[in-house]
Every structure is written in structure tokens, then in C-alpha cells.
Enzyme design. Structure first.
Site, PDB file in Angstrom:
ATOM      1  N   LYS A   1      -2.102   8.013 -16.640  1.00 38.58           N
ATOM      2  CA  LYS A   1      -1.907   6.960 -17.625  1.00 38.58           C
ATOM      3  C   LYS A   1      -3.270   6.405 -18.060  1.00 38.58           C
ATOM      4  O   LYS A   1      -3.558   6.283 -19.231  1.00 38.58           O
ATOM      5  CB  LYS A   1      -1.070   5.868 -16.963  1.00 38.58           C
TER       6      LYS A   1
ATOM      7  N   GLU B   1      -9.057  10.360  -8.132  1.00 41.72           N
ATOM      8  CA  GLU B   1      -8.551  11.642  -7.623  1.00 41.72           C
ATOM      9  C   GLU B   1      -8.299  12.617  -8.781  1.00 41.72           C
ATOM     10  O   GLU B   1      -8.708  13.782  -8.744  1.00 41.72           O
ATOM     11  CB  GLU B   1      -7.228  11.433  -6.868  1.00 41.72           C
TER      12      GLU B   1
ATOM     13  N   GLY C   1       4.107   3.617 -13.446  1.00 39.35           N
ATOM     14  CA  GLY C   1       3.793   4.951 -12.915  1.00 39.35           C
ATOM     15  C   GLY C   1       4.906   5.549 -12.067  1.00 39.35           C
ATOM     16  O   GLY C   1       5.337   6.683 -12.281  1.00 39.35           O
ATOM     17  N   ARG C   2       5.412   4.773 -11.120  1.00 40.76           N
ATOM     18  CA  ARG C   2       6.404   5.341 -10.186  1.00 40.76           C
ATOM     19  C   ARG C   2       7.795   5.486 -10.797  1.00 40.76           C
ATOM     20  O   ARG C   2       8.720   5.947 -10.142  1.00 40.76           O
ATOM     21  CB  ARG C   2       6.436   4.536  -8.889  1.00 40.76           C
TER      22      ARG C   2
ATOM     23  N   GLU D   1       5.885   0.749  -2.802  1.00 43.88           N
ATOM     24  CA  GLU D   1       4.917   0.204  -3.762  1.00 43.88           C
ATOM     25  C   GLU D   1       5.590  -0.921  -4.574  1.00 43.88           C
ATOM     26  O   GLU D   1       4.925  -1.841  -5.039  1.00 43.88           O
ATOM     27  CB  GLU D   1       4.388   1.318  -4.689  1.00 43.88           C
TER      28      GLU D   1
ATOM     29  N   HIS E   1      16.409  17.971  15.091  1.00 42.56           N
ATOM     30  CA  HIS E   1      15.646  18.546  16.202  1.00 42.56           C
ATOM     31  C   HIS E   1      14.276  17.899  16.298  1.00 42.56           C
ATOM     32  O   HIS E   1      13.351  18.457  16.893  1.00 42.56           O
ATOM     33  CB  HIS E   1      15.526  20.053  16.006  1.00 42.56           C
TER      34      HIS E   1
ATOM     35  N   LYS F   1      -9.236   0.941  -3.312  1.00 40.15           N
ATOM     36  CA  LYS F   1      -9.904   1.749  -4.350  1.00 40.15           C
ATOM     37  C   LYS F   1     -11.285   1.168  -4.630  1.00 40.15           C
ATOM     38  O   LYS F   1     -12.276   1.902  -4.711  1.00 40.15           O
ATOM     39  CB  LYS F   1      -9.099   1.705  -5.653  1.00 40.15           C
TER      40      LYS F   1
END
Ligand code: F6P
Length: 521
Positions: A208, A214, A268-269, A354, A385, A512
């Protein structure tokens, strides 16, 4: 008008719930299960989805009071405000309109006085025509070859949603191989590059802001790798972007024609429904991508229109609040009985934690009650398991959502019968446990009478551990859309009830900033 600002613990419903909790906190699911029609009374059916929430420490009175709480904080008004485009993300000054992205209605939704529906439709047309060109092989790389591989470069909401959906819909995928690069750890990008041919790979940079460390680092590394065999004039054929930062995208060398929009009114999410989902459309084709959106819209309408007592996201949110705020449960598990959904828990961790990991209320005051749940999980039967020992016999109360499908996608009925027998078996074991008497008898019958004294306490299952059975007919793009939207609405419902802002994420910023400072040193 802004969201209402009501401390849930000051409501009448909360007081009533506290009394009610004191009265019934020791109730046992095993006893509740004996009630006539318990399953019918505590199940909701919506199209191809049924949700059985009968295996919870709740009575009809619990649901009634929880629904009263939702009414008292005026959840209805909050839902209206979200759908109609009010600035409910107050701290960032934004509307929250992921529901508009999947709305098929012609009714306008205004942002700053302008109807956003035409932009959404235009973006969908662009996604469709681009996906068709790439999938059909008409889109050629710099040596004239068709595309074989797609690489989505993004992080957080620009990665987790598309990655989870592409994995979940693998059964519906076409010939293209889709990869996701997110971590700034160079090992991630290195391992992916190793498998790629620059002549036949298309990179989709999703950011965005187009400033995320990153994503930009990974994109630059990939561009350098690409330019070892191609020239800068070939970039438009191999790099496209989904972003709001047109200048930065242009600077990177991406053709304006190949930029897909993102909007400030989509967080974003919650963005996989926008062009952020381009890699989904490329992987499974536009029609399947559209069906995903349609499934989500069906859930949107259910959430918007259904009475709270019959409303699946609302009921699941309320039950979760019951455990989080009254029983003091610390975590919740999400347990899909489908290998295709192996990335769902990771995706939900961002969406839920978030959003609702907030410690101040809508007044900016520090909160003295619990908010955001910690969510974790993995697929059945693998996790049986692994961590299920703790869920069955540990000291913690862990409510769990079991997600299952009646029909398997690949036949193999024998496998599916076993899978679903485990799905139901786990929920029964959690709810009903195994008593001392049963263990006693079992040891006796198996000829281990001499071990009864030493083994008995270790083999007892207390039971009374809650679960929700979320069952769909079949894993399809449409049912997946419904499932994701269900959790999105659960998140918002809880945020409203906890009197927090679910749509900002300032908590990710400090780390950040400090990383940048440390890097500069
Ligand atoms: O880490 C926080 C965050 O802002 C997420 O909300 C977002 O999805 C992600 O970073 C990526 O941001 P962008 O799309 O701007 O690269």
C-alpha cells in the site's frame, strides 16, 4: 457520527452477566448436553454452513444476556456505520470498507462525497483482464515466452491473505506456480529465486505504502537478480504493483498501466478482496476469485441483517467474550480439519491480534478488562499428535473452533471418513471427557486391574472443555469467502463490545522505528 463510546463493564447487561456467571460458572457441558433439543437450540444454519455451539458452558440465559450486551453497546449502529462508510477508523481518520469491495448492490457508497463503487468495478475488470492474459499465455515475457510462475512480494496484510487463500484453494489452481516472498531474511527470497526462470516469472509487488522495508528490500533484490539476464526495458513485462504510492512505483520502473489500485478505506489485513488479491485471481482464475467475493458478500448480508441471536459472527464473538472476560480464558484455538487450510491460523493471527490487541478504549483511557484474544492453531489431525494433549488435559481453558467439511475434494472417502470421525471425536472428548469410573472399568476389562491405583488419575479426562463446530458442505471459493468474512465480522463485533478501535495498528510501529535507527548506526 463517530462510534459510540460505552464501557462494556458499566452496562446493565455486564452486571447481569457477572451475576449469571457467579451462578453458573461450574456448569458442565456433559449435563447441558442431556437437555432435550440442546443441539438444535444451540446451532445456526446458513446456506451451506452450520455452526453447532452446543458444546459450550452456556445456557439460553447466557446467550440472552450476551445479546443484551451487544444491544446495549449498540452493535447494530456500529455495523451500520461500517457498511455505510462512516469514518470508524477514527485514529487514522479512515472509513473501513472491505465490505464494499464485495458488494454487488448498485447502491452508492460515498467516500468524501464520491461514490466508490465505480472504482471497485473498474479494478475488478482490470484484475479480470490481466489474469486472463497471463493465465491464457497471451502475456509474454521479455524473450517471448508465456508466464509460468507468479511471485507475490509483500508482508502482513499484503501477503498473509493472498497466501492463505491461494493455499486454501490449491484444488482449484491452474498451471501457474505461485510463490510468496515476505520476510526480510534473505534466505526467504534466495530459496524462491533458486527455482525461478526470469524469462517466465511475473512479480507482483503488493505494498500500500511502497515503503515497507521488507517488501522494498525483497523487490530490489529480485530486480537486481532479474537485471542480470534482462534489461530495465524488460521490467514492465515482469513487474506489476498493487499500491497507492504511484510515484514510488514509477520510480521502481513499473509501467503505470500495470499498477493496480489500493485505497485508504481498506485496511491491510482486510485487503485480500481488493487488487491485493491479484495473485489469487492469477492462481485460480478470475471466476473463482469472484466466487470468493460472492461468498464473503453472503456473510456480509447475514451479519448486517440477521437478529443477533441468529447471527453467526455475533454469536461466535459473544461466546468468545464469555470465555475471555468471564472465565478468564487466555487463548483460543482455530483447528481446521482440512490440510488446505493450513495457513488459516497464521492469517487469523494477524487479522485478530493486530485488530483487537489494544489496551486503551475509544476514549484513550487504559482498559481494566481483557480485550484481544490470543489465537493459535493448526490442522487436524496433525495437531492431535502435537499440542492437543494440553488442550485435553492441561490446566488451561482453551475454547476451540473446529472447522470441517462434509465432502472431500479429492474423493478418498476412506480418508475423509477417518478425518471427520476425528473431527467429531475430538470435540466429544473435550466436552465429555472420561470419568474415573470409565477409566476404572477400562483398565479392568483390559486385564490391567493391578495398574488401576497407579494409573487412574493420569487417564481421567475432566471434559467440560468448549468447542464450536463450524461445518461447511465443501471447501469452495464461495465457502472460503464466507468463512473469512465470518471471522472478520467476529473481530469487529468484539472490538465494538470491548470499546476499542479495531482498525488501527500503531503497536507495530515502534519496533519498525527502532530497527531503522539501529540499522543507521
Ligand atoms: O505491519 C503492519 C502493516 O502496516 C500491516 O497492517 C500491513 O498489512 C503491512 O504492514 C504491509 O504494509 P504495506 O502494504 O504498506 O507494505
Amino acid at each position: 457520527m463517530a462510534l459510540k463510546n460505552i464501557n462494556p463493564t458499566n452496562t446493565n447487561a455486564w452486571k447481569e452477566l457477572t451475576k449469571h456467571f457467579n451462578d453458573i460458572q461450574n456448569i458442565n457441558i456433559q449435563n447441558l448436553d442431556k437437555e432435550v433439543n440442546r443441539k438444535e437450540d444451540f446451532s445456526l444454519i446458513f446456506d451451506d454452513l452450520s455452526v453447532d455451539f452446543s458444546k459450550n458452558r452456556i445456557t439460553k440465559e447466557t446467550i440472552r444476556l450476551l445479546v443484551d450486551l451487544a444491544k446495549e453497546v449498540d452493535l447494530k449502529d456500529a455495523i451500520e456505520k461500517q457498511y455505510s462508510g462512516e469514518v470508524i477508523n477514527v485514529t487514522e481518520g479512515r472509513e473501513v470498507l472491505h465490505t464494499a469491495l464485495r458488494s454487488s448492490s448498485e447502491d452508492p457508497i460515498l467516500v468524501e462525497g464520491k461514490n466508490i463503487k465505480p472504482q471497485i468495478q473498474a479494478a475488478l475488470r482490470k484484475i479480470k483482464s490481466f489474469s486472463n492474459k497471463v493465465i491464457s499465455g497471451k502475456w509474454k515475457g521479455y524473450t517471448g515466452k508465456s508466464i509460468t510462475d507468479i511471485v507475490n512480494i509483500g508482508i502482513g496484510g499484503s501477503d498473509l491473505g493472498p497466501d492463505m487463500v491461494v493455499e486454501s484453494l490449491k484444488h482449484y489452481k491452474n498451471q501457474l506456480n505461485t510463490h510468496f516472498v515476505s520476510n526480510v531474511d534473505g534466505d526467504h527470497v534466495s530459496e524462491i529465486i533458486k527455482t525461478l526462470n526470469p524469462e517466465t516469472t511475473l512479480f507482483v509487488i503488493v505494498s500500500k505504502t511502497f515503503t515497507t522495508q521488507e517488501t522494498i528490500t525483497n523487490s530490489e533484490t529480485i530486480k537486481n537478480w532479474f537485471l542480470k539476464s534482462a534489461t530495465i526495458f524488460d521490467i514492465p513485462k515482469h513487474f506489476v504493483a498493487v499500491s497507492t504510492n504511484l510515484a514510488a512505483v514509477d520510480n521502481f520502473g513499473i509501467d503505470k498501466k500495470n499498477v493496480f489500485p489500493m485505497w485508504n478505506w481498506v485496511g491491510g489485513r482486510f485487503s485480500l478482496w481488493s487488487a491485493v488479491g491479484l495473485s489469487i485471481s492469477l492462481s485460480v482464475g478470475y471466476d473463482n476469485y469472484k466466487a470468493l467475493l460472492e461468498g464473503a458478500e453472503e456473510m456480509d448480508l447475514h451479519y448486517k441483517n440477521e437478529e443477533f441471536g441468529q447471527n453467526i459472527p455475533v454469536i461466535l464473538a459473544l461466546i468468545s467474550i464469555w470465555y475471555n472476560n468471564f472465565y478468564g480464558a487466555e487463548t483460543e484455538a482455530v483447528l481446521p480439519y482440512s490440510q488446505y487450510l493450513k495457513k488459516l491460523p497464521d492469517y487469523l493471527q494477524q487479522a485478530i491480534m493486530e485488530s483487537n490487541g489494544k489496551g486503551v478504549d475509544r476514549n484513550g483511557d487504559k482498559i481494566d478488562y481483557q480485550t484481544g484474544t490470543i489465537v493459535w492453531g493448526s490442522t487436524g489431525t496433525n495437531m492431535q499428535h502435537a499440542f492437543m494433549q494440553l488442550v485435553h488435559q492441561g490446566t488451561k481453558l482453551i475454547p476451540a473452533d473446529f472447522i470441517g467439511y462434509k465432502e472431500s475434494l479429492n474423493g478418498l472417502t476412506d480418508h475423509h471418513n477417518k478425518l471427520m470421525a476425528n473431527y467429531y471425536g475430538q470435540m466429544d472428548a473435550l466436552a465429555f471427557g472420561k470419568t474415573k469410573e470409565e477409566v476404572h472399568l477400562e483398565l479392568k476389562v483390559s486385564g490391567n486391574e493391578d495398574k488401576i491405583e497407579s494409573l487412574l488419575p493420569f487417564k481421567v479426562f475432566e471434559g467440560n472443555r468448549p468447542s464450536n463446530a463450524i461445518l461447511f458442505e465443501k471447501l469452495t471459493p464461495r465457502s472460503l469467502g464466507k468463512l473469512i468474512a465470518l471471522y472478520e465480522h467476529k473481530i469487529y463485533t468484539q472490538g465494538i463490545l470491548w470499546n476499542i478501535y479495531s482498525y488501527d495498528q500503531f503497536g507495530v510501529e515502534l519496533g519498525k522505528e527502532l530497527a531503522k535507527k539501529i540499522l543507521n548506526k
